[in-house]
Design an enzyme around this catalytic site. Structure first.
Site, short mmCIF file in Angstrom:
data_model
loop_
_atom_site.label_atom_id
_atom_site.label_comp_id
_atom_site.label_asym_id
_atom_site.label_seq_id
_atom_site.Cartn_x
_atom_site.Cartn_y
_atom_site.Cartn_z
N HIS A 169 3.01 3.64 -40.32
CA HIS A 169 2.04 2.55 -40.28
C HIS A 169 1.46 2.23 -41.66
CE1 HIS A 169 1.68 1.42 -36.04
NE2 HIS A 169 2.11 2.66 -35.80
N HIS A 229 19.70 5.77 -33.41
CA HIS A 229 19.42 6.87 -32.49
C HIS A 229 19.93 8.17 -33.13
CE1 HIS A 229 18.27 4.33 -29.09
NE2 HIS A 229 19.35 3.59 -29.30
N HIS A 248 6.84 -2.23 -16.26
CA HIS A 248 7.09 -1.57 -14.98
C HIS A 248 6.82 -0.07 -15.04
CE1 HIS A 248 11.01 -1.43 -17.07
NE2 HIS A 248 11.19 -0.28 -16.46
N HIS A 271 13.90 0.97 -34.80
CA HIS A 271 14.44 -0.38 -34.60
C HIS A 271 13.82 -1.30 -35.63
CE1 HIS A 271 13.38 -4.42 -32.93
NE2 HIS A 271 14.69 -4.49 -32.85
N GLY A 306 26.81 -14.72 -27.35
CA GLY A 306 27.11 -13.86 -28.49
C GLY A 306 28.10 -12.76 -28.14
N ARG A 307 28.44 -11.99 -29.14
CA ARG A 307 29.41 -10.91 -28.95
C ARG A 307 28.72 -9.75 -28.21
NH1 ARG A 307 31.36 -6.41 -32.19
NH2 ARG A 307 33.58 -6.06 -31.79
N ASN A 337 14.29 -5.65 -37.13
CA ASN A 337 15.06 -6.88 -37.29
C ASN A 337 14.24 -7.90 -38.06
OD1 ASN A 337 14.13 -9.28 -35.37
ND2 ASN A 337 13.82 -7.36 -34.27
N VAL A 338 14.95 -8.74 -38.78
CA VAL A 338 14.35 -9.90 -39.44
C VAL A 338 15.29 -11.07 -39.17
CG1 VAL A 338 12.93 -8.81 -41.21
CG2 VAL A 338 15.37 -9.09 -41.62
N SER A 366 19.70 -7.10 -37.42
CA SER A 366 19.08 -6.32 -36.35
C SER A 366 19.70 -4.93 -36.35
CB SER A 366 19.30 -6.99 -35.00
OG SER A 366 18.70 -6.25 -33.97
#
Length: 307
Positions: A147, A98, A177, A108, A261-262, A110-111, A94
């Site tokens: 894309h 920035h 929100h 961002h 987790g950490r 992740n797999v 993950s």
């Protein structure tokens, strides 16, 4: 578990972490990420790599983890209640980047791979992941490139895969929100176990390998563009939206916290500097208002825009 290979997935993920870090360092000019290896009391551990206050990357992390436990947490069984009570293994890479320059977008990716087991039953496994882009000052050509790379990664696996995963990404990375998308989208998938382990693993690898192809050219093009205090202030305000999503909605963040987790590794996705201004609104017809009206609209970047 003869039909699956946990070790093959783990070796791929660790090599993916290495290759992504190498490409990011080449863009930044830094010599190394800070690396922390850690162990989890309930089982497993990980390898966290963070770059902070560097030349190009103001805050970035590329994490690998492989954890296991006696019971799947609520965040993992919300859509699969029949798996509640099973033991599990979960592993993944993950990352969140920035950049310092407001003209360069946050990214961002992740797999991940899950295996849920129960005595006397076949293991249930699935892959998940994706990548998405969060610009502060948008460029049409960057969004099209992003894309198009996502489309190319999905194409060998079926004509319906990219449009379906793009919609999934648009729906998932939506700040309810605020009633606005987090960024310009990309791909998102979960519970992926189509056509057997080998084909599903190949798909996960295709998405993992596509991230640098999608992001590095954009970062290289935008990292040195000029900017001033106005652009920096807007970047910090928009980063606030990023933080809100990650702490309120993100399933990966919730999974990490619920499994003990950490904390430092889980929250490495949060930027070093961020700002919240009460009821802040961009000036009409400004570059800042254009981000909202032109880019944050879940649009068809390979249809209407690319033509």
């Amino acid at each position: 578990m003869s039909a699956i290979s946990i070790d093959a997935v783990k070796q791929y993920l660790m090599s993916l972490q290495d290759s992504i870090c190498a490409e990011l360092l080449a863009q930044d000019g830094a010599t190394a990420f800070r690396e922390d290896t850690w162990q989890r009391a309930e089982g497993g551990g990980g390898r966290s790599r963070v770059l902070e206050n560097s030349h190009v990357i103001e805050k970035g992390g590329v994490n690998f983890s492989h954890v296991m436990g006696a019971n799947l947490p609520a965040s993992a069984t919300a859509h699969r209640p029949e798996l509640a009570g099973r033991s599990f293994q979960a592993m993944g890479v993950s990352l969140v980047i920035h950049p310092r320059n407001p003209m360069a977008p946050t990214s961002h990716a992740n797999v991940r791979f899950f295996v849920a087991e129960a005595e006397g039953q076949e293991p249930v496994w699935w892959f998940g992941g994706g990548f998405d882009l969060t610009p502060y000052y948008g460029f049409d050509e960057d969004c099209v490139h992003w894309h198009q790379t996502a489309f190319d990664a999905c194409a060998p696996f079926g004509a319906d895969v990219y449009p379906r995963l793009k919609r999934w990404c648009d729906d998932y990375f939506f700040i309810k929100h605020r009633q606005e998308p987090r960024g310009v989208g990309g791909l998102f998938f979960d519970d992926w176990n189509h056509d057997g382990f080998e084909q599903s693993f190949a798909f996960m690898r295709a998405i993992g390998d596509a991230y640098c192809k999608a992001y590095i050219p954009i970062l290289a093009k935008r990292k040195d563009l000029p900017y001033g205090e106005r652009e920096r202030e807007f970047q910090l305000i928009r980063r606030g939206r990023y933080v809100e999503f990650n702490l309120v909605y993100d399933r990966g963040t919730l999974f990490g916290l619920q499994t003990g987790g950490r904390t430092e590794s889980i929250l490495m996705s949060l930027p070093t500097q961020v700002s919240w201004r009460y009821d802040w609104q961009p000036a009409p017809n400004s570059a800042e208002s254009r981000l909202l009206s032109h880019f944050l609209t879940a649009r068809d970047w390979l249809g209407e825009v690319a033509k």
